[in-house]
Every structure is written in C-alpha cells, then in structure tokens.
Design an enzyme around this catalytic site. Structure first.
Site, PDB file in Angstrom:
ATOM      1  N   CYS A 161     -10.574 -20.150   0.805  1.00  0.00           N
ATOM      2  CA  CYS A 161     -11.078 -20.092  -0.537  1.00  0.00           C
ATOM      3  C   CYS A 161     -11.070 -18.769  -1.084  1.00  0.00           C
ATOM      4  O   CYS A 161     -11.092 -18.544  -2.276  1.00  0.00           O
ATOM      5  CB  CYS A 161     -12.358 -20.969  -0.718  1.00  0.00           C
ATOM      6  SG  CYS A 161     -13.786 -20.007  -0.031  1.00  0.00           S
ATOM      7  N   CYS A 205     -15.011 -13.395   0.643  1.00  0.00           N
ATOM      8  CA  CYS A 205     -14.322 -12.469   1.517  1.00  0.00           C
ATOM      9  C   CYS A 205     -13.734 -11.481   0.246  1.00  0.00           C
ATOM     10  O   CYS A 205     -14.294 -10.457   0.116  1.00  0.00           O
ATOM     11  CB  CYS A 205     -13.188 -12.864   2.652  1.00  0.00           C
ATOM     12  SG  CYS A 205     -12.374 -14.248   1.993  1.00  0.00           S
ATOM     13  N   ARG A 235      -3.652 -17.648   8.103  1.00  0.00           N
ATOM     14  CA  ARG A 235      -3.909 -19.167   8.408  1.00  0.00           C
ATOM     15  C   ARG A 235      -3.256 -19.460  10.010  1.00  0.00           C
ATOM     16  O   ARG A 235      -2.584 -20.594   9.969  1.00  0.00           O
ATOM     17  CB  ARG A 235      -3.089 -20.115   7.396  1.00  0.00           C
ATOM     18  CG  ARG A 235      -3.329 -19.541   5.815  1.00  0.00           C
ATOM     19  CD  ARG A 235      -3.463 -20.890   5.001  1.00  0.00           C
ATOM     20  NE  ARG A 235      -4.592 -21.611   5.056  1.00  0.00           N
ATOM     21  CZ  ARG A 235      -4.518 -22.957   4.666  1.00  0.00           C
ATOM     22  NH1 ARG A 235      -3.456 -23.600   4.373  1.00  0.00           N
ATOM     23  NH2 ARG A 235      -5.365 -23.928   5.042  1.00  0.00           N
ATOM     24  N   CYS A 255     -12.248 -22.460   8.213  1.00  0.00           N
ATOM     25  CA  CYS A 255     -12.188 -21.702   6.966  1.00  0.00           C
ATOM     26  C   CYS A 255     -11.647 -22.518   6.025  1.00  0.00           C
ATOM     27  O   CYS A 255     -10.733 -23.357   6.240  1.00  0.00           O
ATOM     28  CB  CYS A 255     -11.446 -20.522   7.493  1.00  0.00           C
ATOM     29  SG  CYS A 255     -10.828 -19.587   6.214  1.00  0.00           S
ATOM     30  N   TYR A 291       0.940  -1.234  -0.020  1.00  0.00           N
ATOM     31  CA  TYR A 291      -0.084   0.038   0.033  1.00  0.00           C
ATOM     32  C   TYR A 291       0.919   1.316   0.086  1.00  0.00           C
ATOM     33  O   TYR A 291       1.885   1.026  -0.009  1.00  0.00           O
ATOM     34  CB  TYR A 291      -0.877  -0.196   1.202  1.00  0.00           C
ATOM     35  CG  TYR A 291      -1.859  -0.982   1.122  1.00  0.00           C
ATOM     36  CD1 TYR A 291      -3.149  -0.733   0.174  1.00  0.00           C
ATOM     37  CD2 TYR A 291      -2.134  -2.292   1.777  1.00  0.00           C
ATOM     38  CE1 TYR A 291      -4.244  -1.781   0.166  1.00  0.00           C
ATOM     39  CE2 TYR A 291      -2.881  -3.133   1.674  1.00  0.00           C
ATOM     40  CZ  TYR A 291      -3.986  -2.901   0.603  1.00  0.00           C
ATOM     41  OH  TYR A 291      -5.123  -3.886   0.441  1.00  0.00           O
TER      42      TYR A 291
END
Length: 664
Positions: A367, A371, A318, A364, A181
């Site tokens: 995938c 989201c 994760r 979760c 960013y």
C-alpha cells in the site's frame, strides 16, 4: 531436503560470506538519524530488529555524502561525512549489534538525486548531468554539473566508504544507477548531453560509476565489497510517464540490451554484486511496485542479467512469497532475495520461513502508506500493518500490570488488532463479530485478484487470534444491554463503517460496491460506478478485467483526489491501468436519476444519458457509532477505534487499535 532450503544456502559477495540468501532491501531511513547525520538509537533498533529476524544481509537506506553540490536538509538522511566521529561512534554500535546475530550490513551511500529531488531549496536549481527538465516541478530546468563538481561527488563517496569501513560496515552499496537517480541520469542518454569525459559514449556515461568503485577499492581494499543499485530497464515512454504491463511503447530510457551491456561493464569495473530491479521515477510503479504489479515483477529482467554476469544478482520487488523466491534461485533468475516492505510488516519473516511457519508471516499490502507515504511527508518510516516498525523500542509491548476482562466488539482490522495486542499483554479478551468471518472491509476490499494480500491479512488475524486463544463469538450482534451486563473491565468498540447510499429513483439495480465485490450482486455486462475514489477505481479495474464495460462518474475534477495518504506510485498505476483498459472516466459529473437502463448525469448544467445494466455506488463510508453512543455514559473504560471512530484507511484503523490496546 527441507522446504525452501535453497533460500538458506550461504553465498559470498566479494569475499564477504552471507549466511543466507535474504537481503533487507534499502529503504530511505527517514527519522532514523539526528541533525548531524548520525544514526539514532531508534535507527539502530530498527536495523537490529531485522538482523534478529534472521536476514543474512542488511543494506541500509541511502546516506548522503555531501551538502554543497546538491543541497540537502540536515538530518533528513544519515551522512557519514558530515560529522565522521559522531557517525562512527553510533554506527559502531549498530554494526556490532547486527553482527551479534551473524548478519552482515552494508551502508548505502548516495551520489544524489539530480532531477528527481523532491526538495529544491528556494533560490537553488536542482542539478543534473545536463540542462534537463525536473521530474516533479513543471517548467523547472536542472543546471548542468561542472566536471569539478562531478569529481567532488565521486571523492565524497570514496570518503564515505572509508568512514563506513571504520564504522564496522561489511561493505557499501552505491546509490544508484537505478530508478533515475543522479548516477542513472549520467548513464542514460536521454538525460546526458555532456561533452566532457562524463558524456557521449556509453563508456563515458558510466565513467562516474566506474571511478566510484575504483576509488573505493583503492581506498578500502579489494576485499571491501561494493554493490551497485541497478536498473537494466527504465520503462519510460515519455518524460513523467511510465507504461503498464503489456503496453506497447518505445523505450526512451535504458532498454534491456543496453542494460545488459552496462551490467557487464559494471562487473568489469569491480562491482561485487548488482542489486537490480527495473523502472525509474518516470515510471515509479515499476521501482516501487503497488499491489497492481505481479509479484516478482523484476525476475524476468534479472534472469537476463544473470546470463551476462558472474557476480551475485539481488532481486527485490514483491518477493515475499517463499515459493516464488525459492523457485527463482532454483531457476537461476537471481542469487539473492531482496525484502524491503515485507520486513517492515514482519521483521521475523526470515526466521518464520526457515522453520516452516511462513503462513504466520504478517503480509505486506504493497500500500506504501506508512513507508513511501510517510517519507514523502517528512515523517519516520513505518508500516501500515505494523505500527512498531521504526519505533521498536517505544512501541515494545509490556505485560499488563493488571489482567482485565476486555470486550472487543467488531472483527475488522481495528477489532482484530485490539484483540491481538491485548492478548499478547496478558488480558482476558473476547471478540464479537456479527458475521461469520473476521476481516471487515478487508473482505470486499480483497476481492479483486490484485488485492490478495488484503485477504491474507484477514486470514493472518484469524490465525493469530486462534494461536493466542482469543475467544471469538461469530454471528453475534452485540446490543447495549449485552455490554452493560457483561461485567467487562474495558470495552473497545470497533463496529466499523457502512457504505453510503443514496436514491436515484429506481433503485432496483443500484448496488453498493461491497456487494458487487463479494459477488452478492451481479453488475451485468455494463455498469456505471458513481465515485472515483480508491474503492470505485479498484472496483472498476476488477470489472473491466472481467470483460465488462465500465464508466466512472466522479463529481470532482479528477479521480483518486480524496484517497489519502495514497502513494504516487499506487495512484498513478491505478489511473494508468484504467486508461489502458478503456474505462470511461467522466469527471466533474453528477448522477441525477436512473430510468430503466438509462442513467442521467449532468456536467456543467448539461444533461446526458448513459445506458447501463447497473449502477454501483462507491462514494465513501459513514462511521457506525450507534453502539458507542448508546454506551458512552454507562461504561467507564470504553474506547472507539478504527472506522467507528473516524472513517479512514487500514493503516489508521490498525494504528488506533494498537495505541489503545497497548495502554489498557
């Protein structure tokens, strides 16, 4: 000592006491604000539900702070400086409700996108620290921000922090020297060619970040926490291209030695914590890890960050396995555990871990479909396995006004979700499954080791239906007559889909992907996979990792072109992994016939021969509608859900089922 007790030790960020080590990681709050940039009731419900679920600290998704230097669509994300009075009014409700659960909440405020903006207004140029290429639009160059514009952005961030404090937020997080960013572009030599005080030396390149925290501390007080969203390593091998784990490359972005030096400088400047991961928009599958990345992928890098700073380090990526998370804190690899997508899948994950019910956490799948996929499509953030995420109030389940006897036929995700929701609402449910296991296409889909969470979802449904006392009849193939005589009030047909198959002449060694994935068929040492969609490519990756030689034959001009909605991070990482593992990919090519060990294919009218031990067909699925068709004019209240209605993906199978079952 109770299991995972370290995850529930209090910790301070600055002078702010957090009750446990769990942080709701920031995710873009699309659809959670109004056109004036204020949080809506939907947005408030979204964050409050995660506070109710036990998380210690919530960091909201990004908030814009200005709309002149870098143009943003009004209402795309919240903005505390657009209409401060309205923002404070709504945000006060949010912070007061979150605090009722003894959780803390920080507002993430953004300096902007720069070269990674996905929405460039017509007639405008994207901005950047220098004249550099845009990430997404070939040939488009960013214009260099003036010194005055840089100072305006800094001033607006300071103003936004003041609004946040008046709104009751416990601190702010700066977005971001992370993922590429705008602040990250200033800090990275690859993108910063400036000659003013914001370019040149490392100290100058991070001056923007330093002036932001110093300005906020002056305006809001030293006891008001300021966190930096940070990435100590970029994983850029060339513009627009990242690297897969294990690949040798020369880092063009921020490498770890410089990343550690920057971390020390950020602490010295006054930041109270680093919310740290790795990657960039040029290597997006590190910042937004798909299932092909190992769990806890950022931990080795944050372990190094921890060695050079004394402020808390937050690690996401994760991190939903409580054993991994607890061990990471024990080993000193991190101080706090960031959960983003896992808190979409199950808002109660922290409470469940606390009381030893972590096996009941809805997994979760990494995938990205509901989201990141929905964010890129300008839609409200949600979750593939949890349709109520982002719609907590609208999708709250109400008890059934009248208890009904409901037959659910098919134990794939659509059938399981239907049965679960129906049982929660008080209906008498019986589910029929022709195999000996629930999960449907999750079972072959979850066969590769990188798809373990697909199998976990199948196991989760099995456990939840048992907890809800849903009667499941295994090894039962339902006939039309069985349904007609069952006297059920409602019938849900969730019979799924069947893999497509076609003849190549000699079909003795021609298999469908599902049979190879589940080990029913042996592909041999060499195989050709016909079909370069998601199933074909994941099958190829599994087999090549087993040491087999794999060729993909795809009739279209590129692989994964029909797999949608498929997040860019997932698609790019899978494609890069296939190249890294030397899977031969033949696009624009059609299979013609199989003769012995020779598969004949054609491209542009030219026939070639490929030697192979087997052929695997992965060209999609056809809906299994036979039972529904036979009953359509016999059963008044009959529904068809999931692949039986329309072949799609896990998300739409679950969402269809949830919608139907919540209204019976």
């Amino acid at each position: 000592m109770r299991r995972f007790e370290r995850l529930f030790d209090p910790i301070t960020v600055g002078q702010c006491l957090i009750k446990n080590r769990f942080v709701m990681a920031p995710m873009g709050p699309a659809g959670l604000c109004d056109s004036d940039g204020a949080f809506t009731e939907r947005g408030i419900d979204f964050y409050v539900e995660r506070a109710r679920g036990g998380v210690g600290l919530i960091i909201t998704g990004m908030n814009f702070v200005e709309n002149e230097v870098e143009k943003h669509t009004k209402g795309a994300m919240p903005c505390p400086t657009d209409n401060p009075m309205l923002f404070i009014r709504m945000a006060r409700t949010l912070t007061e409700r979150v605090h009722a659960y003894d959780a803390r909440i920080f507002l993430q405020i953004s300096a902007g996108f720069g070269r990674v903006s996905s929405r460039v207004h017509p007639g405008d140029l994207p901005v950047g620290p220098s004249v550099i290429p845009h990430r997404w639009i070939d040939g488009l160059m960013c214009r260099e921000l003036s010194t005055d514009e840089v100072k305006r952005i800094i001033a607006k961030l300071i103003d936004a922090a003041g609004v946040a404090k008046r709104s009751g937020f416990d601190g702010v997080e700066i977005h971001a020297m992370h993922e590429g960013y705008l602040i990250d572009q200033f800090a990275t030599e690859l993108f910063n060619n400036r000659t003013d005080e914001y370019g040149g030396s490392l100290e100058n390149r991070i001056r923007m970040a330093v002036e932001i925290v110093q300005g906020i501390k002056n305006a809001c007080g030293n006891d008001f926490p300021v966190v930096m969203r940070y990435s100590p390593k970029s994983f850029i091998k060339e513009l627009g291209h990242g690297v897969v784990p294990g690949e040798e490359f020369t880092e063009l972005g921020r490498d770890l030695p410089e990343g550690l030096e920057v971390a020390k400088l950020l602490e010295k400047a006054g930041y109270d914590a680093l919310d740290s991961d790795v990657g960039s928009y040029d290597s997006w599958y590190w910042s937004h890890p798909p299932m092909y990345q190992k769990k806890g992928l950022a931990l080795p890098f944050n372990a190094e960050v921890k060695k050079v700073v004394d402020i808390p380090v937050i690690t996401a990526g994760r991190m939903d396995n409580p054993e991994l998370a607890s061990a990471a804190i024990e080993k000193g690899q991190t101080d706090m555990i960031g959960l983003g997508r896992p808190l979409l899948a199950d808002a109660q994950i922290v409470n469940k871990i606390r009381v030893g019910k972590h096996k009941r956490v809805r997994p979760c799948l990494s995938c990205h479909e509901a989201c990141m996929g929905r964010l890129k499509a300008y839609l409200t953030i949600s979750c593939a396995v949890n349709p109520s995420a982002g719609r907590e109030r609208e999708y709250a389940l109400a008890p059934a006004a009248k208890k009904k006897r409901v037959m659910v036929i098919g134990g794939g995700v659509a059938g399981c979700e239907s049965a679960r929701v129906l049982a929660l609402r008080g209906h008498d449910v019986q589910l029929f499954e022709k195999s000996g296991r629930l999960g449907g296409n999750l079972i072959p889909g979850g066969a590769p080791d990188f798809k373990e969470d697909d199998l976990a979802l199948a196991d989760w449904y099995t456990q939840e239906l048992a907890e809800l006392d849903v009667k499941v009849s295994y090894l039962t193939e339902v006939t039309p007559e069985m349904v007609r005589t069952a006297e059920a009030d409602s019938v849900i047909i969730a019979t799924g889909s069947k893999p497509r198959k076609f003849s190549l002449g000699n079909d003795e060694r021609v298999y469908v992907a599902a049979d190879v994935l589940t080990g029913q068929k042996d592909a041999g040492n060499t195989t050709v996979i016909i079909g370069g969609g998601l199933v074909g490519c994941e099958t190829a990756l599994m087999l090549v990792r087993q040491g087999k030689k794999v060729v993909i034959v795809e009739a279209l001009d590129e692989i994964l072109s029909l797999a949608g909605p498929l997040c860019y991070a997932n698609r790019e990482m899978l494609a890069d992994l296939l190249r890294f593992h030397h899977v031969e990919i033949r696009t624009g090519t059609k299979a013609v016939r199989l003769d012995g060990q020779s598969l004949f294919v054609t491209k542009n009218g030219v026939e070639e021969k490929v030697t192979t031990d087997s052929v695997i067909i992965a060209v999609g699925y056809d809906a299994n509608t036979s039972l529904y068709d036979a009953l359509l004019y016999d059963i008044e209240e009959i529904y068809q859900v999931g692949d039986a209605r329309k072949v799609s993906n896990i998300m739409y199978a679950i969402w269809d089922a949830f919608e139907v079952a919540r209204n019976i």
